[in-house]
Write a protein that holds these residues in place. Structure first.
Motif, PDB file in Angstrom:
ATOM      1  N   ALA A   1     -14.645  -6.603 -17.440  1.00 42.56           N
ATOM      2  CA  ALA A   1     -14.633  -6.610 -18.906  1.00 42.56           C
ATOM      3  C   ALA A   1     -13.204  -6.555 -19.415  1.00 42.56           C
ATOM      4  O   ALA A   1     -12.421  -5.690 -19.016  1.00 42.56           O
ATOM      5  CB  ALA A   1     -15.428  -5.421 -19.450  1.00 42.56           C
TER       6      ALA A   1
ATOM      7  N   VAL B   1     -18.782  -6.493 -12.465  1.00 44.28           N
ATOM      8  CA  VAL B   1     -18.516  -6.702 -13.890  1.00 44.28           C
ATOM      9  C   VAL B   1     -17.023  -6.583 -14.143  1.00 44.28           C
ATOM     10  O   VAL B   1     -16.385  -5.614 -13.704  1.00 44.28           O
ATOM     11  CB  VAL B   1     -19.275  -5.680 -14.763  1.00 44.28           C
ATOM     12  CG1 VAL B   1     -18.998  -5.932 -16.242  1.00 44.28           C
ATOM     13  CG2 VAL B   1     -20.770  -5.722 -14.477  1.00 44.28           C
TER      14      VAL B   1
ATOM     15  N   PHE C   1     -18.156  -1.643 -11.885  1.00 41.73           N
ATOM     16  CA  PHE C   1     -17.769  -1.950 -13.254  1.00 41.73           C
ATOM     17  C   PHE C   1     -16.256  -1.800 -13.356  1.00 41.73           C
ATOM     18  O   PHE C   1     -15.717  -0.705 -13.187  1.00 41.73           O
ATOM     19  CB  PHE C   1     -18.469  -1.002 -14.239  1.00 41.73           C
ATOM     20  CG  PHE C   1     -19.945  -1.220 -14.349  1.00 41.73           C
ATOM     21  CD1 PHE C   1     -20.470  -2.020 -15.356  1.00 41.73           C
ATOM     22  CD2 PHE C   1     -20.820  -0.630 -13.441  1.00 41.73           C
ATOM     23  CE1 PHE C   1     -21.840  -2.241 -15.454  1.00 41.73           C
ATOM     24  CE2 PHE C   1     -22.194  -0.838 -13.533  1.00 41.73           C
ATOM     25  CZ  PHE C   1     -22.706  -1.641 -14.543  1.00 41.73           C
TER      26      PHE C   1
ATOM     27  N   TRP D   1     -17.959   5.829 -20.312  1.00 38.80           N
ATOM     28  CA  TRP D   1     -18.707   4.770 -19.651  1.00 38.80           C
ATOM     29  C   TRP D   1     -19.742   5.329 -18.681  1.00 38.80           C
ATOM     30  O   TRP D   1     -20.826   4.765 -18.520  1.00 38.80           O
ATOM     31  CB  TRP D   1     -17.760   3.810 -18.937  1.00 38.80           C
ATOM     32  CG  TRP D   1     -17.187   2.776 -19.848  1.00 38.80           C
ATOM     33  CD1 TRP D   1     -15.908   2.695 -20.320  1.00 38.80           C
ATOM     34  CD2 TRP D   1     -17.892   1.669 -20.434  1.00 38.80           C
ATOM     35  NE1 TRP D   1     -15.762   1.612 -21.145  1.00 38.80           N
ATOM     36  CE2 TRP D   1     -16.960   0.965 -21.236  1.00 38.80           C
ATOM     37  CE3 TRP D   1     -19.193   1.212 -20.351  1.00 38.80           C
ATOM     38  CZ2 TRP D   1     -17.310  -0.181 -21.954  1.00 38.80           C
ATOM     39  CZ3 TRP D   1     -19.560   0.073 -21.060  1.00 38.80           C
ATOM     40  CH2 TRP D   1     -18.620  -0.614 -21.849  1.00 38.80           C
TER      41      TRP D   1
ATOM     42  N   GLY E   1     -15.284  -6.380 -23.984  1.00 45.97           N
ATOM     43  CA  GLY E   1     -15.893  -5.177 -23.441  1.00 45.97           C
ATOM     44  C   GLY E   1     -14.921  -4.022 -23.319  1.00 45.97           C
ATOM     45  O   GLY E   1     -15.192  -3.040 -22.622  1.00 45.97           O
TER      46      GLY E   1
ATOM     47  N   THR F   1     -16.085 -10.753 -21.261  1.00 45.22           N
ATOM     48  CA  THR F   1     -16.686  -9.909 -20.230  1.00 45.22           C
ATOM     49  C   THR F   1     -17.507 -10.819 -19.343  1.00 45.22           C
ATOM     50  O   THR F   1     -18.272 -11.647 -19.835  1.00 45.22           O
ATOM     51  CB  THR F   1     -17.581  -8.826 -20.849  1.00 45.22           C
ATOM     52  OG1 THR F   1     -16.774  -7.948 -21.647  1.00 45.22           O
ATOM     53  CG2 THR F   1     -18.289  -8.020 -19.768  1.00 45.22           C
TER      54      THR F   1
ATOM     55  N   VAL G   1     -20.860  -5.621 -22.725  1.00 43.86           N
ATOM     56  CA  VAL G   1     -21.041  -5.462 -21.280  1.00 43.86           C
ATOM     57  C   VAL G   1     -22.515  -5.614 -20.920  1.00 43.86           C
ATOM     58  O   VAL G   1     -22.871  -6.314 -19.959  1.00 43.86           O
ATOM     59  CB  VAL G   1     -20.502  -4.091 -20.816  1.00 43.86           C
ATOM     60  CG1 VAL G   1     -20.936  -3.788 -19.377  1.00 43.86           C
ATOM     61  CG2 VAL G   1     -18.978  -4.063 -20.914  1.00 43.86           C
TER      62      VAL G   1
ATOM     63  N   LEU H   1     -13.455  -2.258 -15.984  1.00 46.00           N
ATOM     64  CA  LEU H   1     -13.479  -2.361 -17.434  1.00 46.00           C
ATOM     65  C   LEU H   1     -12.113  -2.081 -18.051  1.00 46.00           C
ATOM     66  O   LEU H   1     -11.536  -1.002 -17.841  1.00 46.00           O
ATOM     67  CB  LEU H   1     -14.498  -1.356 -18.001  1.00 46.00           C
ATOM     68  CG  LEU H   1     -15.873  -1.348 -17.325  1.00 46.00           C
ATOM     69  CD1 LEU H   1     -16.695  -0.161 -17.811  1.00 46.00           C
ATOM     70  CD2 LEU H   1     -16.599  -2.660 -17.589  1.00 46.00           C
TER      71      LEU H   1
END
Length: 334
Positions: free
Chosen positions: A10, A8, A73, A87, A35, A15, A50, A75
Motif C-alpha cells: 500500500a 499487500v 501487509f 493496523w 492505503g 494499493t 486496502v 503499508l
C-alpha cells in the motif's frame, strides 16, 4: 490448488494485492487507491482502500480470507509503533479468520524482490523514497520520518524547481531545466510556474511535481550541469541512508557481503542516471555491498514475504513463477 498466501503493498499512488500459491503462481490480484494512513483523507479511507484491493484479489482467486494461510501487509505510513497498532486492530476486526499475518512499512516489500533471503537493505525511489533493512538476526529498521532530505521523483522535481527559481532571480546558474519545466507544465514564464504551485486558490495538486522527474533525468543525461548535480546528490542521499539502515540492523558489523536491492520507478528506469549515481556512492556507505536490481515489483515482494514468514523456502523457482504470472503491466502503472 493448496494453501494460498496474500501480499499487500500500500502506497500513496496505489494499493496492490496478490494471492499466490506456495509455488509462487499468482491466482488473484486487486488494485485500489491510497492505503497510506498519512496520505489518505482519513485513516478509515486508507483501511477501505486496502480492503478493496484485498477483496478483489481474494475474489479473483475464488477464496475467502479463511483460506489464506499467511499474509504480509507492507503499508506506507507504518512509521511509528502506534501506526502498527492501528493496523493490527483494523486488520483483526476486518479479517478475524486470518491465521498468520505481519505488518511492516512498505519499504520492506522490496528486499525479497532482489534478495530471496529477505536479509539486506532495500532502497526504493518512486514518487518518494523509502529505505528498509532486515539484519541476519531478524532486526528491522526503516527510514520512516527520519530523512532530512527530499528524495525520489518528488525530490528531483523539487530540487529542479528550486534551481529554476534561483536562476530566474540571478542567484543560480542558468539551466536547461527552465525551458524543460516550462514546457512540461505548460507555463509561459518562471513567474507563472512558481505562482501555479504556490497560489492560494487553484494551485497545482502535489501530484504534479513528481511527474517532472523525467525532465530532470533527461536534462542530466543531455549534459546539463545543474541537473547532473541534482542527480548526483540524489544518489548520495540514498546511499547515505542505506548506510544508516545497514548499521542499524547489524549488517555493517562484520566482513560479510551486504545485499542492497534497488527498486522503484526512478531507480528501475532504463539507464537511470539516479541509479548510476547511487551505485557510485554505495561502496562508501555500505562496506561489502552487493547491489541487486529488483526482479519483481514490491507487491510481489510482499507475497514472497508471506511465503517466507510461513516457512516456505523462497527459491529462485518460486520467484521466477511469481514473475511469470504477474498481472498485466498496466495493473502496476502509476
Amino acid at each position: 490448488m493448496g494453501e494460498l498466501y496474500l501480499g499487500v503493498d500500500a502506497g500513496n499512488s496505489k494499493t496492490a494485492a496478490l494471492v499466490c500459491t506456495a509455488a509462487g503462481e499468482i491466482v488473484g490480484y486487486g488494485r485500489s487507491g491510497c492505503g497510506d494512513i498519512y496520505g489518505a483523507p482519513t485513516s478509515s479511507d486508507a483501511v477501505a482502500e486496502v480492503a478493496a484491493a484485498v477483496g478483489d484479489a481474494l475474489a479473483g482467486a475464488s477464496v475467502a480470507m479463511a483460506g489464506i494461510a499467511g499474509a504480509a501487509f507492507r503499508l506506507a505510513g507504518v512509521d511509528w509503533p502506534e501506526d502498527c497498532a492501528f493496523w493490527d486492530t483494523a486488520l483483526r476486526e476486518k479479517y478475524p479468520t486470518l491465521r498468520r499475518r505481519s505488518i511492516l512499512n512498505d519499504g520492506y516489500a522490496a528486499i525479497r524482490c532482489g534478495e530471496p533471503s529477505g536479509v539486506g537493505v532495500a532502497v526504493i525511489a518512486g514518487t518518494a523514497a523509502a529505505v528498509a533493512a532486515r539484519g541476519p538476526g531478524g532486526a528491522v529498521w526503516d527510514l520512516g520520518w527520519w530523512p532530512q532530505h527530499s528524495m525520489g521523483a518528488a525530490g528531483l522535481a523539487e530540487e529542479a524547481l528550486k534551481a529554476v527559481y534561483l536562476a530566474d532571480l540571478g542567484l543560480g546558474s542558468k539551466t536547461s531545466l527552465t525551458e524543460g519545466l516550462l514546457e512540461f507544465f505548460g507555463r509561459s514564464s518562471v513567474f507563472e510556474l512558481n505562482r501555479w504551485f504556490t497560489r492560494r486558490e487553484g494551485a497545482a495538486p502535489w501530484q504534479e511535481k513528481p511527474r517532472a522527474a523525467r525532465v530532470v533525468t533527461a536534462a542530466a543525461e543531455a549534459g546539463d550541469q545543474v541537473a547532473q548535480v541534482i542527480v548526483r546528490e540524489q544518489g548520495r542521499r540514498l546511499a547515505m541512508y542505506a548506510g544508516v539502515a545497514a548499521r542499524k540492523v547489524g549488517l555493517a558489523d562484520g566482513p560479510g557481503k551486504v545485499s542492497v536491492v534497488l527498486s522503484g520507478s526512478v531507480l528501475m528506469a532504463v539507464e537511470s542516471p539516479v541509479a548510476d549515481a547511487l551505485l557510485a556512492e554505495l561502496d562508501g556507505h555500505v562496506p561489502g555491498v552487493v547491489p541487486h536490481r529488483a526482479v519483481v515489483p514490491p507487491v510481489a515482494g510482499a507475497a514472497l514475504d508471506a511465503l517466507g514468514e510461513s516457512g516456505i523456502p523462497v527459491t529462485p523457482a518460486v520467484t521466477d513463477r511469481i514473475a511469470a504470472t504477474l498481472p498485466p503491466k498496466e495493473f502496476l502503472a502509476t
